[in-house]
Design a protein around this motif. Structure first.
Motif, PDB file in Angstrom:
ATOM      1  N   GLY A 107       0.839  -1.207   0.000  1.00 12.23           N
ATOM      2  CA  GLY A 107       0.000   0.000   0.000  1.00 12.23           C
ATOM      3  C   GLY A 107       0.873   1.256   0.000  1.00 12.23           C
ATOM      4  O   GLY A 107       0.596   2.226  -0.714  1.00 12.23           O
ATOM      5  N   GLY A 108       1.948   1.221   0.775  1.00 11.01           N
ATOM      6  CA  GLY A 108       2.890   2.344   0.810  1.00 11.01           C
ATOM      7  C   GLY A 108       3.569   2.540  -0.547  1.00 11.01           C
ATOM      8  O   GLY A 108       3.741   3.672  -1.009  1.00 11.01           O
ATOM      9  N   TRP A 109       3.927   1.425  -1.189  1.00 10.72           N
ATOM     10  CA  TRP A 109       4.544   1.541  -2.520  1.00 10.72           C
ATOM     11  C   TRP A 109       3.615   2.265  -3.480  1.00 10.72           C
ATOM     12  O   TRP A 109       4.056   3.054  -4.309  1.00 10.72           O
ATOM     13  CB  TRP A 109       4.846   0.155  -3.130  1.00 10.72           C
ATOM     14  N   THR A 110       2.297   1.974  -3.396  1.00  9.12           N
ATOM     15  CA  THR A 110       1.363   2.610  -4.345  1.00  9.12           C
ATOM     16  C   THR A 110       1.353   4.127  -4.143  1.00  9.12           C
ATOM     17  O   THR A 110       1.352   4.891  -5.100  1.00  9.12           O
ATOM     18  CB  THR A 110      -0.082   2.083  -4.193  1.00  9.12           C
ATOM     19  N   LEU A 111       1.385   4.536  -2.865  1.00 10.84           N
ATOM     20  CA  LEU A 111       1.421   5.982  -2.583  1.00 10.84           C
ATOM     21  C   LEU A 111       2.713   6.591  -3.105  1.00 10.84           C
ATOM     22  O   LEU A 111       2.718   7.652  -3.735  1.00 10.84           O
ATOM     23  CB  LEU A 111       1.363   6.203  -1.066  1.00 10.84           C
ATOM     24  N   ALA A 112       3.818   5.903  -2.830  1.00 12.49           N
ATOM     25  CA  ALA A 112       5.116   6.413  -3.275  1.00 12.49           C
ATOM     26  C   ALA A 112       5.146   6.542  -4.790  1.00 12.49           C
ATOM     27  O   ALA A 112       5.609   7.552  -5.336  1.00 12.49           O
ATOM     28  CB  ALA A 112       6.232   5.476  -2.797  1.00 12.49           C
ATOM     29  N   TYR A 113       4.607   5.527  -5.492  1.00 15.03           N
ATOM     30  CA  TYR A 113       4.653   5.554  -6.945  1.00 15.03           C
ATOM     31  C   TYR A 113       3.701   6.593  -7.536  1.00 15.03           C
ATOM     32  O   TYR A 113       3.963   7.125  -8.614  1.00 15.03           O
ATOM     33  CB  TYR A 113       4.438   4.142  -7.525  1.00 15.03           C
ATOM     34  N   ALA A 114       2.589   6.862  -6.821  1.00 18.47           N
ATOM     35  CA  ALA A 114       1.710   7.939  -7.283  1.00 18.47           C
ATOM     36  C   ALA A 114       2.504   9.250  -7.236  1.00 18.47           C
ATOM     37  O   ALA A 114       2.509  10.043  -8.189  1.00 18.47           O
ATOM     38  CB  ALA A 114       0.477   8.029  -6.398  1.00 18.47           C
ATOM     39  N   PHE A 115       3.204   9.454  -6.138  1.00 17.60           N
ATOM     40  CA  PHE A 115       3.999  10.669  -5.960  1.00 17.60           C
ATOM     41  C   PHE A 115       5.154  10.720  -6.966  1.00 17.60           C
ATOM     42  O   PHE A 115       5.376  11.726  -7.641  1.00 17.60           O
ATOM     43  CB  PHE A 115       4.523  10.687  -4.516  1.00 17.60           C
ATOM     44  N   LYS A 116       5.845   9.599  -7.110  1.00 14.79           N
ATOM     45  CA  LYS A 116       7.009   9.565  -8.005  1.00 14.79           C
ATOM     46  C   LYS A 116       6.604   9.739  -9.478  1.00 14.79           C
ATOM     47  O   LYS A 116       7.402  10.212 -10.286  1.00 14.79           O
ATOM     48  CB  LYS A 116       7.759   8.229  -7.852  1.00 14.79           C
ATOM     49  N   SER A 117       5.358   9.312  -9.794  1.00 12.12           N
ATOM     50  CA  SER A 117       4.900   9.420 -11.189  1.00 12.12           C
ATOM     51  C   SER A 117       5.048  10.834 -11.713  1.00 12.12           C
ATOM     52  O   SER A 117       5.361  11.049 -12.882  1.00 12.12           O
ATOM     53  CB  SER A 117       3.418   9.049 -11.308  1.00 12.12           C
ATOM     54  N   VAL A 118       4.776  11.805 -10.828  1.00  6.97           N
ATOM     55  CA  VAL A 118       4.826  13.199 -11.291  1.00  6.97           C
ATOM     56  C   VAL A 118       6.102  13.905 -10.857  1.00  6.97           C
ATOM     57  O   VAL A 118       6.245  15.109 -11.033  1.00  6.97           O
ATOM     58  CB  VAL A 118       3.582  13.991 -10.800  1.00  6.97           C
ATOM     59  N   THR A 119       7.038  13.151 -10.269  1.00  6.24           N
ATOM     60  CA  THR A 119       8.295  13.798  -9.874  1.00  6.24           C
ATOM     61  C   THR A 119       9.489  13.124 -10.557  1.00  6.24           C
ATOM     62  O   THR A 119      10.560  13.001  -9.985  1.00  6.24           O
ATOM     63  CB  THR A 119       8.487  13.785  -8.344  1.00  6.24           C
ATOM     64  N   GLY A 120       9.253  12.641 -11.793  1.00  7.75           N
ATOM     65  CA  GLY A 120      10.411  12.220 -12.591  1.00  7.75           C
ATOM     66  C   GLY A 120      10.658  10.731 -12.702  1.00  7.75           C
ATOM     67  O   GLY A 120      11.623  10.309 -13.345  1.00  7.75           O
ATOM     68  N   LEU A 121       9.777   9.910 -12.128  1.00  6.94           N
ATOM     69  CA  LEU A 121       9.974   8.452 -12.190  1.00  6.94           C
ATOM     70  C   LEU A 121      10.138   7.952 -13.621  1.00  6.94           C
ATOM     71  O   LEU A 121      10.959   7.094 -13.914  1.00  6.94           O
ATOM     72  CB  LEU A 121       8.773   7.740 -11.535  1.00  6.94           C
ATOM     73  N   LEU A 122       9.315   8.531 -14.527  1.00  4.94           N
ATOM     74  CA  LEU A 122       9.225   7.967 -15.872  1.00  4.94           C
ATOM     75  C   LEU A 122      10.279   8.506 -16.837  1.00  4.94           C
ATOM     76  O   LEU A 122      10.274   8.155 -18.012  1.00  4.94           O
ATOM     77  CB  LEU A 122       7.826   8.247 -16.456  1.00  4.94           C
ATOM     78  N   ARG A 123      11.174   9.349 -16.320  1.00  7.03           N
ATOM     79  CA  ARG A 123      12.121   9.994 -17.229  1.00  7.03           C
ATOM     80  C   ARG A 123      12.952   8.984 -18.020  1.00  7.03           C
ATOM     81  O   ARG A 123      13.256   9.182 -19.177  1.00  7.03           O
ATOM     82  CB  ARG A 123      13.045  10.933 -16.431  1.00  7.03           C
ATOM     83  N   ASN A 124      13.288   7.871 -17.367  1.00  4.54           N
ATOM     84  CA  ASN A 124      14.117   6.900 -18.061  1.00  4.54           C
ATOM     85  C   ASN A 124      13.530   5.490 -17.920  1.00  4.54           C
ATOM     86  O   ASN A 124      13.628   4.866 -16.866  1.00  4.54           O
ATOM     87  CB  ASN A 124      15.533   6.943 -17.461  1.00  4.54           C
ATOM     88  N   ALA A 125      12.915   4.999 -19.006  1.00  2.00           N
ATOM     89  CA  ALA A 125      12.225   3.703 -18.944  1.00  2.00           C
ATOM     90  C   ALA A 125      13.191   2.558 -18.646  1.00  2.00           C
ATOM     91  O   ALA A 125      12.828   1.572 -18.039  1.00  2.00           O
ATOM     92  CB  ALA A 125      11.501   3.444 -20.261  1.00  2.00           C
ATOM     93  N   GLU A 126      14.451   2.734 -19.057  1.00  2.00           N
ATOM     94  CA  GLU A 126      15.414   1.629 -18.910  1.00  2.00           C
ATOM     95  C   GLU A 126      15.777   1.350 -17.447  1.00  2.00           C
ATOM     96  O   GLU A 126      16.122   0.247 -17.083  1.00  2.00           O
ATOM     97  CB  GLU A 126      16.707   1.937 -19.692  1.00  2.00           C
ATOM     98  N   THR A 127      15.699   2.400 -16.626  1.00  2.00           N
ATOM     99  CA  THR A 127      16.168   2.210 -15.246  1.00  2.00           C
ATOM    100  C   THR A 127      15.042   1.876 -14.267  1.00  2.00           C
ATOM    101  O   THR A 127      15.262   1.803 -13.063  1.00  2.00           O
ATOM    102  CB  THR A 127      16.877   3.492 -14.736  1.00  2.00           C
ATOM    103  N   LEU A 128      13.829   1.656 -14.777  1.00  2.00           N
ATOM    104  CA  LEU A 128      12.692   1.444 -13.867  1.00  2.00           C
ATOM    105  C   LEU A 128      12.824   0.192 -13.008  1.00  2.00           C
ATOM    106  O   LEU A 128      12.427   0.178 -11.842  1.00  2.00           O
ATOM    107  CB  LEU A 128      11.385   1.402 -14.655  1.00  2.00           C
ATOM    108  N   ARG A 129      13.390  -0.864 -13.584  1.00  2.00           N
ATOM    109  CA  ARG A 129      13.550  -2.092 -12.803  1.00  2.00           C
ATOM    110  C   ARG A 129      14.508  -1.847 -11.628  1.00  2.00           C
ATOM    111  O   ARG A 129      14.210  -2.190 -10.485  1.00  2.00           O
ATOM    112  CB  ARG A 129      14.090  -3.202 -13.711  1.00  2.00           C
ATOM    113  N   ASP A 130      15.626  -1.237 -11.900  1.00  2.00           N
ATOM    114  CA  ASP A 130      16.597  -0.949 -10.834  1.00  2.00           C
ATOM    115  C   ASP A 130      16.008   0.013  -9.808  1.00  2.00           C
ATOM    116  O   ASP A 130      16.217  -0.138  -8.608  1.00  2.00           O
ATOM    117  CB  ASP A 130      17.860  -0.300 -11.418  1.00  2.00           C
TER     118      ASP A 130
END
Ligand code: PFF
Length: 468
Positions: A107-130
Motif C-alpha cells: 500500500g505504501g509503494w502505491t502511494l510512493a509511486y503515485a507521488f514519483k509518477s509526477v516527480t520524474g519516475l518515468l524519465r528513463n524507462a530503462e532504469t525502472l527495474r533498478d
C-alpha cells in the motif's frame, strides 16, 4: 460479552460498496494480472471464474449469514455458538494481522509511486527495474510511505462503521472505477492492444493443471476477502431486512469484473509495447511504468491515475482488515473503538516494518528460508485463508442448526434462494474440494516447511484459543 447497541450500515448501497471495497484491492489489480499471466492467462481466468462463482460466492453467503445471525465479529460469531470453535474465529483474527503484516508495505509503494509518477519516475524507462529494486530495499523511504498508508486506515476505521468505513467506500469505490476506466480508454486505443485481449480471452485448456487450480482457489479467497472472518464481521453490521444472497452475488460479480478490468487495462498496454506479461509481482511496479514512460507527455498523468487507483483499492481493503482486528477488541474485550484501532494498528505497523526491512537490510534474516514479507504472504494465502474457508463451510452446515441458517439466509422465508443447492454445496462439495486442493498444494508447494509451520500455528491457535 458486552451488550451495546450495535453499529450498522446505513444503507444497502453502503454495505455493498464496503464489502466490495474490501474485496477489490491489491488482490485484483496487483496480484490477479500477474498470477493470471504466470498460470496460462485465459485458461487461468476460466478456472478462476468457476471457482469464484461456485466456491467463493457460496462461502461469502455463509460468512454474511453467520455474521448477521450472531451479530458478532469473527471470534464471537464462532464462540457464541460453540466454545470449541472459538479457534476458528481466532484464526481469522490472527490472519488479519498476518495480511496486515505485508499489505501496508505494498500500500505504501502505491502511494510512493503515485507521488514519483509526477516527480520524474518515468524519465528513463530503462532504469525502472533498478529504481524499483532500490526503492523497496531502502531502509527508510518505504517505511515512511507505509506509515502514511496506515495513518489513512487509522483515521477511517477510528470513525466507525457508518461515518468511517461506509462513507470512505462511498467516495472511494466510484473514484476507483472512474480512474480505471480513464486508464482503460487510453490502453485500449493503443495500436497492437489486441494481443492483450487475445491473451486474456482465448482459453487454452491444455494449460489447466493442479497448480493452476490451487493458484485460482488461493486467489479467489484472497480477492474475495474470504476465510478469515472479514465478511463475517461486515455481515454482523447488516440489517435484518437486507437480502444476503443478492448482496453476495453483487459483491462477487464486482470483484471479478474489476479483476478482469485490471487485466484489460494492463495487458493491452503491455502487448502494445511488446513487454513480457509473465513477470511476477513486479508487473505493476516495473512493467506498467515502463509502458507509461513510452506514452509521452501524458505518461506521468496516466501513471499518477493508475497508482492512485491502486492506492484507493488497497485502502478500502486494508480498512476491512484493520476492522476485523479492532472488532475483536471491541466485541470481546469491551474496548472503545479508538483504543482498539490504535493498538491493532501499532502491531500491524511493527510487523510491516519487519516485512519491509526483510526486502533490504534484514534480507539475511529468514525463517525456514523465507523473509518476513514472503512468510506473511505465503502463510495467509496458501494456508490460513483456505483452512479458514474450510472451517466456515463446516461450521455453518455441520454445527449451526440448519433451520436457523435457513431462516437467516432467506429472511424468514421471504427471500427467493436455492437453499438446498447452496446448503449441500457448502456442506459436502466445497469442503472436499478445498481439502483436496489444499493437500495437493501443500505437497507440491515450493516451501513445504512454511506450509507445515502454518498448520502448526493453526493447531496452536486451536489449543490456546480456549483462553479467549
Ligand atoms: N480482498 C483484498 C484484495 O483483493 O486485495 C485483500 C483482503 C482483504 C483479504 C480483506 C482478506 C480480507 F479479509
Amino acid at each position: 460479552m458486552i451488550e451495546k447497541a450495535r453499529e450498522s450500515w446505513t444503507s444497502r448501497l453502503g454495505f455493498i460498496l464496503a464489502a466490495a471495497g474490501s474485496a477489490v484491492g491489491l488482490g485484483n489489480i496487483w496480484r490477479f494480472p500477474y498470477v493470471a499471466g504466470m498460470n496460462g492467462g485465459s485458461a487461468f481466468i476460466v478456472v478462476y471464474f468457476f471457482i469464484a462463482l461456485v466456491v467463493g460466492l457460496s462461502i461469502m453467503v455463509a460468512e454474511f449469514t453467520l455474521g448477521r445471525y450472531t451479530k458478532l465479529s469473527a471470534v464471537g460469531a464462532f464462540k457464541s455458538i460453540s466454545k470449541r470453535w472459538t479457534f476458528a474465529g481466532f484464526l481469522g483474527f490472527l490472519t488479519a494481522f498476518i495480511i496486515m503484516g505485508f499489505y501496508p508495505v505494498v500500500g505504501g509503494w502505491t502511494l510512493a509511486y503515485a507521488f514519483k509518477s509526477v516527480t520524474g519516475l518515468l524519465r528513463n524507462a530503462e532504469t525502472l527495474r533498478d529504481a524499483f529494486g532500490k526503492f523497496i530495499t531502502s531502509p527508510v523511504e518505504p517505511i515512511f510511505w507505509l506509515a502514511l498508508f496506515l495513518a489513512f486506515n487509522v483515521i477511517i476505521v477510528a470513525r466507525g462503521i457508518s461515518k468511517g468505513i461506509e462513507l470512505a467506500n462511498k467516495i472511494l469505490m466510484p473514484s476507483l472505477l472512474l480512474l480505471l476506466l480513464a486508464i482503460g480508454l487510453r490502453s485500449w486505443t493503443l495500436p497492437g492492444a489486441s494481443g492483450g485481449l487475445e491473451f486474456l480471452f482465448k482459453p487454452d485448456f491444455s494449460k489447466i493443471n493442479g497448480n493452476v487450480l490451487l493458484a485460482a482457489l488461493g486467489q479467489a479467497f484472497f480477492s474475495l476477502s474470504l476465510g478469515m472472518g472479514c465478511m463475517i464481521t461486515y455481515g454482523s453490521y447488516l440489517k435484518k431486512e437486507e437480502n444476503i444472497p443478492a448482496s453476495a452475488f453483487v459483491v462477487t460479480a464486482m470483484d471479478t469484473l474489476i479483476a478482469i478490468l485490471a487485466g484489460l487495462v494492463i495487458f493491452p498496454a503491455v502487448f502494445a509495447f511488446g513487454v513480457e506479461p509473465a513477470t511476477g509481482p513486479g508487473l505493476v511496479f516495473i512493467v506498467v511504468p515502463q509502458v507509461f514512460a513510452k506514452l509521452g507527455v501524458f505518461g506521468p498523468l496516466f501513471s499518477l491515475l493508475f497508482f492512485l487507483a491502486l492506492f484507493v483499492a488497497a485502502l478500502t481493503s486494508s480498512i476491512s482488515l484493520l476492522e476485523v482486528a479492532a472488532a475483536y477488541f471491541i466485541d470481546q474485550k469491551g474496548w472503545n473503538r479508538k483504543k482498539a484501532v490504535l493498538v491493532s494498528s501499532a502491531i500491524m505497523f511493527f510487523m510491516s516494518i519487519l516485512s519491509s526491512l526483510s526486502l533490504g537490510v534484514l534480507s539475511g534474516f529468514t525463517i525456514l528460508g523465507v523473509g518476513f514479507f514472503d512468510l506473511f504472504d505465503l502463510l495467509s494465502d496458501k494456508v490460513f485463508l483456505t483452512v479458514g474457508g474450510l472451517l466456515v463451510a463446516i461450521f455453518v452446515t455441520w454445527v449451526v442448526k440448519k433451520e436457523n441458517i435457513h431462516m437467516e439466509v432467506t429472511n424468514n422465508g421471504t427471500v427467493k434462494f436455492p437453499f438446498a443447492l447452496w446448503y449441500n454445496l457448502v456442506k459436502y462439495v466445497i469442503p472436499v474440494l478445498i481439502g483436496i486442493i489444499t493437500v495437493t498444494g501443500i505437497i507440491s508447494a515450493h516451501q513445504p516447511a512454511v506450509m507445515v509451520l502454518g498448520i502448526l500455528i493453526v493447531i496452536l491457535a486451536a489449543i490456546f484459543s480456549h483462553k479467549l
